[in-house]
Design a protein around this motif. Structure first.
Motif, short mmCIF file in Angstrom:
data_model
loop_
_atom_site.label_atom_id
_atom_site.label_comp_id
_atom_site.label_asym_id
_atom_site.label_seq_id
_atom_site.Cartn_x
_atom_site.Cartn_y
_atom_site.Cartn_z
N ARG A 187 60.23 -91.83 -65.16
CA ARG A 187 59.19 -92.49 -66.03
C ARG A 187 58.32 -91.41 -67.01
O ARG A 187 57.28 -91.66 -67.42
CB ARG A 187 57.87 -93.00 -65.18
CG ARG A 187 58.21 -94.56 -64.61
CD ARG A 187 57.16 -94.73 -63.51
NE ARG A 187 57.72 -94.12 -62.25
CZ ARG A 187 58.69 -94.43 -61.48
NH1 ARG A 187 59.36 -95.64 -61.81
NH2 ARG A 187 59.21 -94.03 -60.51
N THR A 188 58.99 -90.07 -67.09
CA THR A 188 58.33 -89.11 -67.74
C THR A 188 58.92 -88.87 -68.96
O THR A 188 60.05 -88.78 -69.23
CB THR A 188 58.61 -87.72 -66.94
OG1 THR A 188 58.08 -88.08 -65.53
CG2 THR A 188 57.83 -86.67 -67.55
N CYS A 248 74.29 -70.14 -55.68
CA CYS A 248 73.70 -70.64 -56.74
C CYS A 248 72.90 -71.83 -56.07
O CYS A 248 73.40 -72.47 -55.27
CB CYS A 248 74.47 -71.03 -57.91
SG CYS A 248 75.88 -72.12 -57.33
N ILE A 249 71.89 -72.36 -56.64
CA ILE A 249 71.11 -73.49 -56.54
C ILE A 249 70.62 -74.03 -57.76
O ILE A 249 70.05 -73.46 -58.37
CB ILE A 249 69.91 -73.27 -55.48
CG1 ILE A 249 70.24 -72.63 -54.00
CG2 ILE A 249 69.06 -74.67 -55.34
CD1 ILE A 249 69.02 -72.45 -53.28
N ILE A 250 70.68 -75.31 -57.82
CA ILE A 250 70.20 -75.98 -59.14
C ILE A 250 69.03 -76.98 -58.46
O ILE A 250 69.30 -77.74 -57.29
CB ILE A 250 71.00 -76.77 -59.97
CG1 ILE A 250 71.88 -77.93 -59.20
CG2 ILE A 250 72.17 -75.75 -60.90
CD1 ILE A 250 72.50 -78.94 -60.28
N ALA A 251 68.04 -77.37 -59.09
CA ALA A 251 66.97 -78.02 -58.90
C ALA A 251 66.62 -78.98 -59.99
O ALA A 251 66.60 -78.39 -61.25
CB ALA A 251 65.85 -77.69 -58.32
N VAL A 252 66.36 -80.04 -59.97
CA VAL A 252 66.12 -81.08 -61.23
C VAL A 252 64.61 -81.73 -60.86
O VAL A 252 64.53 -82.31 -60.00
CB VAL A 252 67.18 -82.22 -61.26
CG1 VAL A 252 66.98 -83.10 -62.50
CG2 VAL A 252 68.47 -81.72 -61.41
N MET A 253 63.68 -81.48 -61.94
CA MET A 253 62.57 -82.34 -61.95
C MET A 253 62.72 -83.40 -63.12
O MET A 253 62.58 -83.22 -64.44
CB MET A 253 61.38 -81.41 -62.53
CG MET A 253 60.06 -82.03 -61.80
SD MET A 253 59.82 -82.73 -60.37
CE MET A 253 58.64 -83.87 -60.34
N PRO A 254 62.94 -84.72 -62.62
CA PRO A 254 63.16 -85.60 -63.81
C PRO A 254 62.19 -85.64 -65.16
O PRO A 254 61.10 -85.58 -64.68
CB PRO A 254 63.34 -86.89 -62.89
CG PRO A 254 63.70 -86.48 -61.38
CD PRO A 254 62.99 -85.14 -61.34
N ALA A 291 67.77 -83.90 -65.77
CA ALA A 291 66.45 -83.85 -66.13
C ALA A 291 66.18 -84.83 -67.49
O ALA A 291 65.42 -85.48 -67.44
CB ALA A 291 65.64 -82.80 -66.05
N ASN A 292 67.04 -84.78 -68.18
CA ASN A 292 67.04 -85.44 -69.42
C ASN A 292 68.00 -86.90 -69.47
O ASN A 292 68.41 -87.27 -70.69
CB ASN A 292 67.54 -84.43 -70.65
CG ASN A 292 67.36 -85.04 -71.94
OD1 ASN A 292 66.26 -85.69 -72.28
ND2 ASN A 292 68.13 -84.50 -72.88
#
Lengths: 572, 572
Positions: free
Chosen positions: A319-320, B273-279, B221-222
Motif C-alpha cells: 500500500r506504499t 548473505c541476507i536480503i530483507a525487503v520493506m515493501p 519491494a517494487n
C-alpha cells in the motif's frame, strides 16, 4: 426551497454491510468440522451459531448473525495475556520466560525449548501457562481480578467467567496439568502448578461475544487503545510484538497457509472463534463452533479469506507509494509569489527566478518517502540558491522521518543552496517535526515560513536584494512609481497636498469596514492584505502583499508581521 | 546578483550514508560465527569481507564496505526461483508441488509433508528442489539458460556461475541427493534427480555482489519490477506470495526472533548473505561470511536489526492513519463558490447554504480510509441536500476502495441527499476510480466536476433555482441590476445605445490581449474567466465566474463549458 427530500438516511457504508450479509449467507452453507469436545462442556454448543463482526479503529461495528451470543474466549485470550505481561514486566523479562519461535507442533504440544529453557512461544499452551504465571497480584483472587479487569478493559464492558466451562476444563485438563508439571520440573514456572492452571483455565473460560472480540481485535488495530472507551490498554510497541507472534504462531499448524491466503495477524480458539487484525484499520471476529482437525473454525477461516480478498487486507499487499511524496515542483521564474512587483522586479525575477526551486510534498512521511523527498530536494538544490519544501499536503511524519529531516538540515551547511521550509505549523499534524527542528542545533537554522507564498516571497526578496534593488528610507515624490511621469513642478504640487506617515512592523493601517477617507500611496516597505478564513482557530489568510520596490534582505519568518512601511496618505 | 555560492553539492540524503558508514564501523567489531565449510569451496572465503547495500524502489543505492565482491547466492536464490515458478505455472500448480507451512526443522531437513505429499515450503532444500524441477525448458541447457536469465533480469546485469563452488556442491551434496531420491520415491519429483540437482546446485552457485542482491530485494519491494531496468520480472500478486513465505520461513529456525526484532520478509544464504525487503520502500543486502549455527550471517542479523530499528521498518509498525482521510469539511452557508452573486442570492445562500456540505479527502484510499470517508460523508448527508466529496488531495485508490465508492453511489439512490464528486480527473492518479465509476451503471450517475469550486457553484445554483430565482431569456434593461436605479426615461435612453448579443455555451467572448472597445453588461447566463496555469498539460484555471441571477437547474459536469450567456455590449 424544497425541504430535504424524503427521510431515508444516506448510508454510504451500506456496501460493507451488504457484503457481510451476503458472505454470511454463502458461508452458512459451508459444513465440515465439529465443535470441540475434549472439554465436555464445549461439546454442548449449538453448532449452527454463526456470527461475523468487524470493528473499526474508531469503534464503528459491522455485524451479521449471532454476534451477541456468549461463548468462552479460549486460546484467543493468549495474545492479550501476553501483551499484558509485556506491558507489566517489559520485553527482556517476558522473553526470559517464553520465546517467540513458531513450532511445527500442535497447540497442546508438551515439547519445550530445552536449550533456552522456556516454552517456544506464548501461543502454545505451555507458553500461555508461563505467561499466566506472570499475572501480577499478591493473592489468587487479586490475580483473577486483574485478569478479568484486563479482558473487561479490552471489551469495553464488564466480562465474567463461564463457571461450567471452567469446571469442565479444570476436571479434564490432564494434558495441561502434565505440561505444567514438566515446566515446574525444569523451573520454567516456579509457583504451584494448580494455582497457575486455575488462572489459565479461568482466562480461557471468560465469556465474550463476537462483538466483544471484534473490539478487542480493533484495540490492537488501534495501537492498543480501545476504540469504544478510549482507554490505552497496551503501548504500541507491545502491540507490535503481539501482532508478530499472532502472525507466526496464532493459527496453530495452519499459520503458513493462513499467512499466504489471509495475511492478517490472527488467533483462533477451540470454542470456534477467530480474531484477525489489520493494523490501523480493523479488527475482525468470526464465531462458528465447528472446528477442523487443526483446531480452527471452518467457517471462520473461510470468512477471513473472503474479507481479506474483498478488501485487500493482506499484510503484504503493498500500500506504499513513495513516489507520490513529491506532488510537483517549480521555479520562481515561472511561478511568482502573490506580492505585487514592479516591472523592473518582474523582469529580474524572470531571468533570475530559476535559482529558487519550490517542491510540494504530500502524504505521509516515513523512511521511504522521506528518502525520496530529500533526494529530489537535493537534485533541485544542485542548481538552485534556495529550495523551498512546502509541507502543506503532508499529513503525518514518523520519528524516522523527523530524524532524517533534521539531519538533512545539517548536511546542507556549507552547500551552495539554502533550505527553506513552508507550511509546517499550519495546524498540529506535524508537531513532532516542528519540535524536532526546534530542539536540534541544526534544525532551527532552517528558515520556516507560514506558507509557500511567504517563503517564495522571501526568496524573491533575496534575489532582488542581491541585484541592488535596495533603497533607503528617505525618498522624493518623483521616486514614487505613481508620480514617475510628472514634471518637477507637478511633483512639488503633489508634495504640498500629501504628508508622510511612518508605520512600524505589525501596525494595522486600516481594517475592513473603516471609513475610507484617506488615499494611501506606498513609498517604502510592504503592506499585507489579510482576510479571515473560516475554519479552526480564526486563521487569517494573506490575499495580497504590495511593495513599491524590493526591500533589503530580511528574514520574515511565519510568526513575524510585515516590515515597517512608510506611506504618503492624501486627504480624500 | 551573486553567483551560486560554492561548489559543494547539497546531499540531503547524507544522513542515510552517514548512518550506514557508522553502522558498518560498529558492526565490524562484532565477531562470532564462522564461514560455512560443509561445501569445502565456501570455507576458503575471507571472513572479514563485510558489505551493506540498500536499494530504493527507484534504484538509488546506498552502500558501504565490500559491496562489489562476488559470492555465491546460495539459498537466497530460493524465493526468486519460487516466484518464477508461480509466474510460469500459476498458484494452484505450484501449491500442488510445494506447501507454504513453516517447519521447526533445519533448512536441510529430510522431513516431508507426507499427508499432502509435498515438501513443507519452498525455503527448505526439499521444497527448493521441487521448485527447481519446475524450471521450464526442453533441455538441461535451456533450463540452465532460463535460470541464468531470471537472475540476470533481477540483478539488472548478466550473471554467471562460480564453477568451483558448483563442482564442490555437486561432489559433496550427498544429503541433498538423499532428499531428492526420497522425493523421487514418493513422486514429489518426477525427473531424474541428478538433472534436477544439477540445476539446483547451479542456481545456488550464481555469482552475485551485495549490490546485486540489494537490487533483487528492491525488485520485490517494487512490486516485482526491477528498479534499475524497469523490467517487470514478477506480478505483484506473486511478490506477495514470495514475501509471505520469506516472512515465515526465510530465516530458518530464527524466523520467529527475526520477525519479532526485524520484522521484514527476508532470506539468508550460507555464503553469509541476507536480503530483507520493506515493501514499497527498499531492498537490503548484507554480506559477511561468518554464520551462526542456524546458518545466518552473524553481522547480517545485527545490521538488519539496527536498520529496522533506526528507520522504523518493522512490518507491524502501524503506518496507517485512516482518520486523516478527511482533511476538513464545511457547508455552503459559510464558504461560497467563486461565482459572483447578487446580494439577494448571497442572502439566500447564507440561510440555505447549510444544505450543501463539502468534504475534502486526502491521502491514499484503501479499505480502512475509504470506510472512514464514506461514513463521514454519510453523517454529513444526514442533514444535507448535496454532499460534495473533493478528491483533490487523494493521491491513490486501490481496487477495494474503487469498488466501495462505486457501490456507495448506488446506496445513495432514493436518499434525501445527492452525492457530488470533485477533482477526480485533474490528472491520471485516480484513473482506476474514474474508470470504475464510468463502467458502473450506478457510478456514472454521480455528478462530477472539475474542482470543488465548480461543484459548489452547481450546488448553489440548485438551491437558488429551488427558490425560484430563475428568469426567462427575454429581459428589459430595467431588470438588469446595473440599471436598477434608473427612471423609465433613462432606461429608454440606455436601450437606444446598447444592443443585445447572444452567445452559445462554450463561446469565447474575449481573450486576454483583445482590444477593449466594448463594454459588456451580463443580462442572463454565466461567464467564466479562465487563466492558463503553469504545469503539465496547459491546464486552465477558472478564477471567476459571474452571472446576474441564478440560472435554472442544469448539469454542468467538468467537461462541459459555461451556459449560453446573453450580453448587452455598449460601444466603448
Amino acid at each position: 426551497m424544497d425541504a430535504i427530500r424524503g427521510t431515508a438516511k444516506a448510508e454510504l457504508t451500506a456496501p460493507v454491510e451488504a457484503f457481510l450479509a451476503d458472505l454470511h449467507a454463502r458461508v452458512s452453507k459451508v459444513t465440515g468440522g465439529s465443535p470441540a469436545d475434549y472439554i465436555p462442556e464445549l461439546g454442548k454448543v449449538d453448532p449452527s451459531l454463526f456470527g461475523i463482526a468487524i470493528a473499526t479503529v474508531d469503534g464503528q461495528i459491522y455485524e451479521v448473525g449471532d454476534t451477541d451470543v456468549p461463548f468462552t474466549i479460549q486460546s484467543v485470550s493468549k495474545p492479550f495475556m501476553y501483551g499484558h505481561a509485556l506491558q507489566r514486566h517489559g520485553r527482556p523479562t517476558v522473553l526470559k520466560h517464553v520465546g517467540v519461535e513458531p513450532t511445527g507442533e500442535a497447540f497442546n504440544s508438551i515439547v519445550l525449548d530445552e536449550v533456552a529453557n522456556r516454552p517456544f512461544n506464548p501461543m502454545v499452551n505451555a507458553g500461555a501457562i508461563a505467561v499466566a504465571e506472570m499475572m501480577p497480584g499478591d493473592t489468587q483472587e487479586q490475580r483473577i481480578g486483574n485478569m478479568l479487569d484486563l479482558f473487561s478493559s479490552l471489551a469495553g464492558r464488564r466480562l465474567g467467567i463461564d463457571e461450567a466451562v471452567f469446571r469442565s476444563e479444570l476436571e479434564t485438563g490432564h494434558r495441561n496439568r502434565a505440561i505444567a508439571y514438566m515446566m515446574l520440573n525444569t523451573a520454567m514456572i516456579e509457583r504451584d502448578p494448580n494455582e497457575v492452571l486455575d488462572l489459565y483455565f479461568r482466562q480461557c473460560s471468560v465469556n465474550v461475544s463476537c462483538c466483544d472480540l471484534a473490539i478487542m481485535a480493533a484495540t490492537l488495530a488501534n495501537d492498543g487503545t480501545n476504540p469504544l472507551t478510549g482507554k490505552a490498554v497496551f503501548d504500541a510497541q507491545y502491540v507490535r510484538d503481539m501482532l508478530t507472534v499472532m502472525n507466526s504462531c496464532g493459527m496453530y499448524d495452519y499459520a503458513g497457509e493462513w499467512a499466504y491466503e489471509v495475511g492478517m495477524p490472527a488467533k483462533s480458539g477451540v470454542s470456534g472463534c477467530i480474531i484477525a487484525v489489520m493494523p490501523g484499520q480493523i479488527g475482525i471476529c468470526v464465531y462458528s463452533p465447528p472446528i477442523d482437525t487443526q483446531g480452527n473454525s471452518v467457517r471462520g477461516i473461510r470468512v477471513c479469506q473472503e474479507i481479506s480478498s474483498e478488501f485487500e487486507l493482506h499484510a503484504f499487499n503493498n500500500r506504499t507509494n513513495v513516489r507520490s511524496v513529491v506532488r510537483r515542483d517549480y521555479r520562481a521564474d515561472l511561478v511568482r509569489s502573490n506580492r505585487l512587483r514592479t516591472l523592473e522586479e518582474r523582469n529580474l525575477l524572470a531571468t533570475e527566478g530559476h535559482k529558487v526551486a519550490v517542491l510540494e510534498a504530500q502524504g505521509a512521511l516515513f523512511f521511504g518517502s522521506t528518502e525520496q523527498l530529500l533526494r529530489k530536494t537535493s537534485a533541485l538544490a544542485a542548481d538552485s540558491r534556495y529550495v523551498v519544501v512546502d509541507f502543506k499536503r503532508v499529513h503525518q511524519a514518523d520519528t524516522s522521518a523527523c530524524k532524517l529531516i533534521v539531519r538533512a538540515a545539517k548536511s546542507m551547511e556549507g552547500s551552495a543552496a539554502e533550505l527553506v521550509f513552508a507550511s509546517l505549523a499550519e495546524d498540529d499534524r506535524l508537531d513532532p517535526l516542528v519540535r524536532a527542528l526546534a530542539e536540534s542545533q541544526h534544525g532551527h537554522r532552517v528558515r520556516q515560513f507560514r506558507d509557500a507564498d511567504a517563503a517564495l516571497e522571501w526568496c524573491e526578496d533575496q534575489l532582488l536584494a542581491g541585484a541592488n534593488f535596495n533603497h533607503g528610507t528617505k525618498f522624493a515624490v518623483s521616486e514614487i512609481n505613481l508620480f514617475k511621469g510628472l514634471s518637477p513642478g507637478e511633483c512639488r504640487l503633489v508634495e504640498s497636498v500629501i504628508r508622510p506617515l511612518v508605520f512600524e512592523r505589525g501596525d494595522v493601517i486600516m481594517r475592513e469596514g473603516d471609513e475610507a477617507k484617506l488615499f494611501f500611496v506606498l513609498a517604502r516597505g510592504t503592506v499585507s492584505v489579510q482576510i479571515k478564513v473560516h475554519g479552526k482557530g480564526n486563521r487569517k489568510k494573506r490575499v495580497a502583499r504590495s511593495a513599491p520596490a524590493s526591500p533589503s534582505a530580511r528574514w520574515r519568518c511565519w510568526t513575524a508581521a510585515a516590515a515597517p512601511p512608510t506611506s504618503s496618505p492624501m486627504s480624500g
